[in-house]
Design a protein around this motif. Structure first.
Motif, PDB file in Angstrom:
ATOM      1  N   THR A 353    -121.414  10.723  65.064  1.00 58.70           N
ATOM      2  CA  THR A 353    -120.192  11.214  64.424  1.00 58.70           C
ATOM      3  C   THR A 353    -119.060  11.334  65.423  1.00 58.70           C
ATOM      4  O   THR A 353    -117.915  10.936  65.144  1.00 58.70           O
ATOM      5  N   TYR A 354    -119.335  11.871  66.605  1.00 60.08           N
ATOM      6  CA  TYR A 354    -118.286  11.997  67.623  1.00 60.08           C
ATOM      7  C   TYR A 354    -117.794  10.633  68.091  1.00 60.08           C
ATOM      8  O   TYR A 354    -116.602  10.456  68.381  1.00 60.08           O
ATOM      9  N   LYS A 355    -118.691   9.648  68.179  1.00 58.90           N
ATOM     10  CA  LYS A 355    -118.270   8.301  68.556  1.00 58.90           C
ATOM     11  C   LYS A 355    -117.340   7.705  67.498  1.00 58.90           C
ATOM     12  O   LYS A 355    -116.344   7.041  67.814  1.00 58.90           O
ATOM     13  N   GLU A 356    -117.677   7.934  66.227  1.00 60.74           N
ATOM     14  CA  GLU A 356    -116.801   7.475  65.142  1.00 60.74           C
ATOM     15  C   GLU A 356    -115.450   8.166  65.221  1.00 60.74           C
ATOM     16  O   GLU A 356    -114.400   7.537  65.036  1.00 60.74           O
ATOM     17  N   LEU A 357    -115.478   9.463  65.515  1.00 60.28           N
ATOM     18  CA  LEU A 357    -114.234  10.219  65.645  1.00 60.28           C
ATOM     19  C   LEU A 357    -113.376   9.655  66.772  1.00 60.28           C
ATOM     20  O   LEU A 357    -112.159   9.457  66.604  1.00 60.28           O
ATOM     21  N   LEU A 358    -113.983   9.394  67.922  1.00 57.48           N
ATOM     22  CA  LEU A 358    -113.224   8.867  69.061  1.00 57.48           C
ATOM     23  C   LEU A 358    -112.624   7.503  68.732  1.00 57.48           C
ATOM     24  O   LEU A 358    -111.455   7.235  69.061  1.00 57.48           O
ATOM     25  N   SER A 359    -113.402   6.646  68.089  1.00 55.54           N
ATOM     26  CA  SER A 359    -112.890   5.331  67.710  1.00 55.54           C
ATOM     27  C   SER A 359    -111.682   5.456  66.794  1.00 55.54           C
ATOM     28  O   SER A 359    -110.672   4.757  66.965  1.00 55.54           O
ATOM     29  N   ASN A 360    -111.756   6.367  65.823  1.00 52.13           N
ATOM     30  CA  ASN A 360    -110.635   6.568  64.904  1.00 52.13           C
ATOM     31  C   ASN A 360    -109.438   7.197  65.606  1.00 52.13           C
ATOM     32  O   ASN A 360    -108.288   6.876  65.305  1.00 52.13           O
ATOM     33  N   GLN A 361    -109.698   8.118  66.542  1.00 49.66           N
ATOM     34  CA  GLN A 361    -108.609   8.743  67.291  1.00 49.66           C
ATOM     35  C   GLN A 361    -107.856   7.715  68.122  1.00 49.66           C
ATOM     36  O   GLN A 361    -106.632   7.766  68.226  1.00 49.66           O
ATOM     37  N   GLU A 362    -108.583   6.796  68.708  1.00 47.54           N
ATOM     38  CA  GLU A 362    -107.944   5.784  69.550  1.00 47.54           C
ATOM     39  C   GLU A 362    -107.081   4.830  68.735  1.00 47.54           C
ATOM     40  O   GLU A 362    -106.147   4.230  69.255  1.00 47.54           O
ATOM     41  N   LYS A 363    -107.377   4.712  67.432  1.00 46.19           N
ATOM     42  CA  LYS A 363    -106.574   3.862  66.548  1.00 46.19           C
ATOM     43  C   LYS A 363    -105.388   4.607  65.948  1.00 46.19           C
ATOM     44  O   LYS A 363    -104.494   3.983  65.377  1.00 46.19           O
ATOM     45  N   SER A 364    -105.398   5.922  66.061  1.00 40.05           N
ATOM     46  CA  SER A 364    -104.381   6.739  65.405  1.00 40.05           C
ATOM     47  C   SER A 364    -103.212   6.988  66.348  1.00 40.05           C
ATOM     48  O   SER A 364    -103.388   7.452  67.468  1.00 40.05           O
ATOM     49  N   TYR A 365    -102.010   6.686  65.870  1.00 40.70           N
ATOM     50  CA  TYR A 365    -100.817   6.931  66.666  1.00 40.70           C
ATOM     51  C   TYR A 365    -100.513   8.418  66.782  1.00 40.70           C
ATOM     52  O   TYR A 365     -99.841   8.850  67.695  1.00 40.70           O
ATOM     53  N   GLY A 366    -101.029   9.193  65.840  1.00 38.47           N
ATOM     54  CA  GLY A 366    -100.720  10.616  65.831  1.00 38.47           C
ATOM     55  C   GLY A 366    -101.603  11.455  66.731  1.00 38.47           C
ATOM     56  O   GLY A 366    -101.341  12.637  66.936  1.00 38.47           O
ATOM     57  N   GLU A 367    -102.688  10.869  67.259  1.00 30.59           N
ATOM     58  CA  GLU A 367    -103.620  11.637  68.082  1.00 30.59           C
ATOM     59  C   GLU A 367    -103.222  11.563  69.555  1.00 30.59           C
ATOM     60  O   GLU A 367    -102.891  10.503  70.070  1.00 30.59           O
ATOM     61  N   SER A 368    -103.264  12.689  70.223  1.00 29.05           N
ATOM     62  CA  SER A 368    -102.885  12.762  71.623  1.00 29.05           C
ATOM     63  C   SER A 368    -104.073  12.420  72.514  1.00 29.05           C
ATOM     64  O   SER A 368    -105.227  12.405  72.076  1.00 29.05           O
ATOM     65  N   GLN A 369    -103.777  12.151  73.784  1.00 31.00           N
ATOM     66  CA  GLN A 369    -104.850  11.868  74.737  1.00 31.00           C
ATOM     67  C   GLN A 369    -105.757  13.073  74.919  1.00 31.00           C
ATOM     68  O   GLN A 369    -106.958  12.928  75.140  1.00 31.00           O
TER      69      GLN A 369
END
Length: 476
Positions: A353-369
């Motif tokens: 689940t966390y890996k899926e979250l990270l993958s989606n975060q990296e695609k999202s312009y709204g997510e910060s580093q």
């Protein structure tokens, strides 16, 4: 009769009953807009080009009053009133056409987050209706309701309180105390009170709205109307749960959320891709997903991690079918699900689940580093629990890159902590070398047989705020 509080523009408070027209809001009824209305609308609202002011940002971070997709669904389909013609037909038809045009423009601004511009439009509509119909008219109540919602979305809570309280008063006076539109405004009033952390008053208002919704349901016989009525009741139950959640009364909150979900499931049926063939059902399912998340937050607070896993999994299924993978609601639910799975002892599922979250975060312009870094830390923790040192070291290298970019030339406690763990993990990789692993070739940070301390790497519980249901604008 419940005493309702009204704030004047200078911050003073007066008490008045809902059925009385107090001196604080009395004005001429010839359409001149004196008294309460002249104090509020004599000067146009100042507007800017930016989305939100500081107050709005502070409000949004403290309370979630419904996702943007739900707002979009509610502002694209407007309630309409059967207007009483007081002038010649052609004149009234032209006036109504102008009001609907302005209303559509205001809702467009609301959907795009330009609340100051939306507020200016809604206030202009109110001024025009006041001029034509006078103060004590049901269309004034609808216009005030919309002004209140725009202020609430902009984080201007005192102004929202003024507008919604007056909308309740006028709607009770002109439509009757049991009219469904009175309940609409009461729901918004409860949300404002909750946002002001006035829990007792908020709960009282929501209970009044719930009583009205249930009484309305008793007179309904058509299946589609029964479904709509059930969803309205569920929304109020959700908000009652939110009050108790924010007031740390978790058992009462859990009961309200569970009752709301039960009604929503009965009204909407099972979830499948075919459930959304009718676009009109999407808002109901999204609202149910938000209610499920609210219940999940209670499960986490009560450390009932098994129940939390089930609740968030069910909510996520709906959100994935209706929203994009990088939608903020999907990201939040994944974060909570990963945490619940980890604390429930399901290491492999939590890691996935966390890996899926990270993958989606990296695609999202709204997510910060920093959001990505926090997820990386959770992944590293679980990888090390599984003694997957090579992949943990690769993730540590990626985390170091992000932390260096965030810190710039400055050192940070987090960066020092990461490099220390890199050295310890690198030792494990070198101790049992394979042909893989970035540590062997590029991450030479030293060797140590020191035991790894992962206490600071345990996934943090996500910061959650309950999601309220409201923001139904009505064409004035």
């Amino acid at each position: 009769m419940r005493s309702m509080r009204s704030r004047s523009k200078d911050g003073a408070s007066v008490d008045e009953t809902a059925t009385e027209i107090s001196e604080s809001v009395k004005g001429s009824t010839d359409g001149s807009g004196k008294g309460f209305f002249s104090n509020w609308f004599a000067q146009p609202s100042e507007t800017g080009e930016t989305r939100d002011d500081d107050a709005s940002s502070d409000f949004s971070s403290s309370y979630d009053t419904g996702d943007d997709d739900n707002m979009r669904s509610q502002t694209e389909s407007f309630e309409t009133d059967d207007y009483d013609s007081v002038d010649d037909d052609d004149s009234l038809l032209e006036f109504d056409k102008d009001m609907r045009t302005r209303h559509g423009q205001a809702c467009k601004y609301m959907r795009s987050g330009k609340f100051a511009k939306a507020l200016k439009k809604f206030e202009a509509i109110l001024a025009a209706i006041l001029e034509r119909f006078g103060e004590n008219h049901h269309r004034v109540g609808a216009a005030l309701h919309n002004v209140g919602i725009a202020n609430l979305r902009a984080g201007k809570l005192d102004d929202a309180m003024d507008a919604i309280e007056e909308a309740v008063r006028i709607r009770k006076l002109t439509l009757g105390p049991d009219d469904p539109k009175v309940a609409d405004s009461l729901v918004e009033l409860g949300i404002v009170l909750l946002s002001l952390k006035e829990y007792a008053d908020s709960l009282e208002v929501f209970m009044e709205a719930l009583e009205m919704r249930e009484a309305e349901a008793d007179d309904i016989v058509l299946p589609e109307q029964i479904k709509e009525s059930s969803l309205k009741i569920a929304k109020v139950l959700n908000n009652i749960g939110c009050v108790n959640f924010e007031n740390s009364k978790f058992s009462s909150a859990l009961e309200a959320f569970a009752d709301a979900i039960k009604m929503q499931k009965k009204a909407l049926g099972d979830v499948s891709p075919f459930s959304f063939n009718n676009p009109a059902t999407k808002p109901g399912f999204l609202t149910m997903a938000s209610t499920m998340c609210n219940k999940g937050y209670i499960d986490l607070e009560q450390e009932n991690f098994k129940a939390a896993v089930g609740t968030f999994t069910e909510s996520l299924k709906i959100q994935k079918l209706l929203l994009g993978a990088d939608n903020k609601l999907v990201l939040s639910t994944l974060d909570n699900l990963g945490y619940a799975q980890t604390l429930n002892g399901s290491t492999d599922k939590g890691l996935a689940t966390y890996k899926e979250l990270l993958s989606n975060q990296e695609k999202s312009y709204g997510e910060s580093q920093s959001d990505c870094a926090r997820t990386m830390r959770s992944i590293i923790h679980l990888q090390l629990k599984n003694q997957d040192y090579e992949n943990a070291l690769k993730m540590l290298c990626s985390l170091e890159d992000i932390q260096v970019e965030i810190a710039g030339d400055k050192s940070s406690k987090e960066l020092a902590e990461t490099r220390k763990l890199m050295g310890q993990v690198n030792y494990q990789v070198l101790k049992y070398p394979t042909t893989a692993g970035c540590g062997i070739f590029t991450c030479s940070v030293g060797e140590t047989d020191e035991d790894m301390d992962l206490s600071n790497w345990t996934p943090d519980k996500p910061k959650n705020g309950s999601k309220m249901s409201g923001h139904r604008v009505t064409c004035a």
